[in-house]
Design an enzyme around this catalytic site. Structure first.
Site, PDB file in Angstrom:
ATOM      1  N   SER A 139      17.151 -61.705 -19.444  1.00  9.04           N
ATOM      2  CA  SER A 139      16.600 -59.897 -20.548  1.00  9.04           C
ATOM      3  C   SER A 139      17.981 -59.807 -21.717  1.00  9.04           C
ATOM      4  O   SER A 139      18.948 -60.177 -21.199  1.00  9.04           O
ATOM      5  CB  SER A 139      16.612 -59.528 -19.596  1.00  9.04           C
ATOM      6  N   TYR A 153      18.631 -53.551 -13.175  1.00  8.73           N
ATOM      7  CA  TYR A 153      18.349 -54.943 -13.333  1.00  8.73           C
ATOM      8  C   TYR A 153      18.860 -55.486 -14.818  1.00  8.73           C
ATOM      9  O   TYR A 153      19.112 -56.618 -14.413  1.00  8.73           O
ATOM     10  CB  TYR A 153      17.223 -54.306 -14.185  1.00  8.73           C
TER      11      TYR A 153
END
Length: 241
Positions: A139, A153
């Site tokens: 990501s 995350y």
């Protein structure tokens, strides 16, 4: 050799788009999913409609036994040539000071340990079979940090980036390529706020959020022969973020 690729988290969003793209590009596909058997079987049906073979296999990627069962099931279709590590969860959404430990622990188990366990099994199998390719889905959060939303995350995805670089060097001599795609904000149901991609558009240089198919194209290229000299690559597909 016939291409057979395992895609974890393949029942929805980016994973489902990857499965469809790989089938169109000539791969047989094993759809790994966590809970939604109906959605996973629908993706497998989409793959079969292209003339390729497909299985849907339920798996908790953070469980070593489950990962082995996933790869054993895939072996029924032939030699696994590719792995797409895509299964992930966001965990708690909000400032780190308010995050619960159990939610963060689960996110780390799936987003980091799950990738490591799947890659470990893929490397073991691919070393014996003469090579293959792994693509990790990371990501843009890995470098942006996601403050106020999910720092844990982002930290997990930074671990995925580091894993990609290290493992690629470790297994290059075995004919195994390891690369990574780092998506930005994408229109999927991953977001706690379904409208977040639209709201984020003004912060993205290209002025819009991405589509799952745009990530799928990058993954397919990294698995292809056209990317034969690419390993250790972190390909950012984030609209300029």
């Amino acid at each position: 050799m016939r291409q057979l690729t395992i895609v974890t988290g393949g029942s929805r969003g980016i994973g489902a788009a990857i499965c469809a793209r790989l089938a169109a590009d000539g791969h047989d596909v094993v759809v790994g999913y966590a809970s939604d058997a109906t959605a996973a079987e629908a993706v497998a049906t989409t793959v079969r409609e292209t003339g390729r073979r497909s299985l849907a296999v339920r798996v908790d990627t953070s469980d070593e036994g489950d990962v082995d069962r996933l790869f054993d099931a895939a072996a029924e279709l032939g030699t696994v040539t590719g792995l797409v590590n895509n299964a992930g969860v966001s965990g708690p959404n909000g400032p780190l000071a308010e995050a619960d430990a159990d939610g963060m622990r689960r996110a780390l188990e799936v987003n980091v340990l799950g990738y490591l366990l799947c890659a470990r099994r893929a490397v073991r199998d691919m070393t014996r079979s003469g090579g293959g390719a792994v693509v990790n889905v990371s990501s843009a959060a890995a470098t942006l940090g996601s403050p106020g939303q999910y720092v844990h995350y982002a930290a997990a995805k930074a671990a995925v980036d580091t894993m990609t670089v290290g493992l690629s060097k470790e297994v290059a001599a075995d004919g195994i390529r390891v690369n990574c795609v780092a998506p930005g904000v994408i229109w999927t149901d991953f977001h706690a706020d379904p409208q977040r991609p639209g709201k984020m558009a003004a912060t993205i240089p290209m002025g819009r959020a991405g589509q799952p198919e745009e990530i799928a194209g990058a993954v397919s290229w990294l698995l292809s022969g056209d990317a034969s000299f690419a390993t250790g690559t972190i390909m950012r597909v984030a609209g300029g973020m």
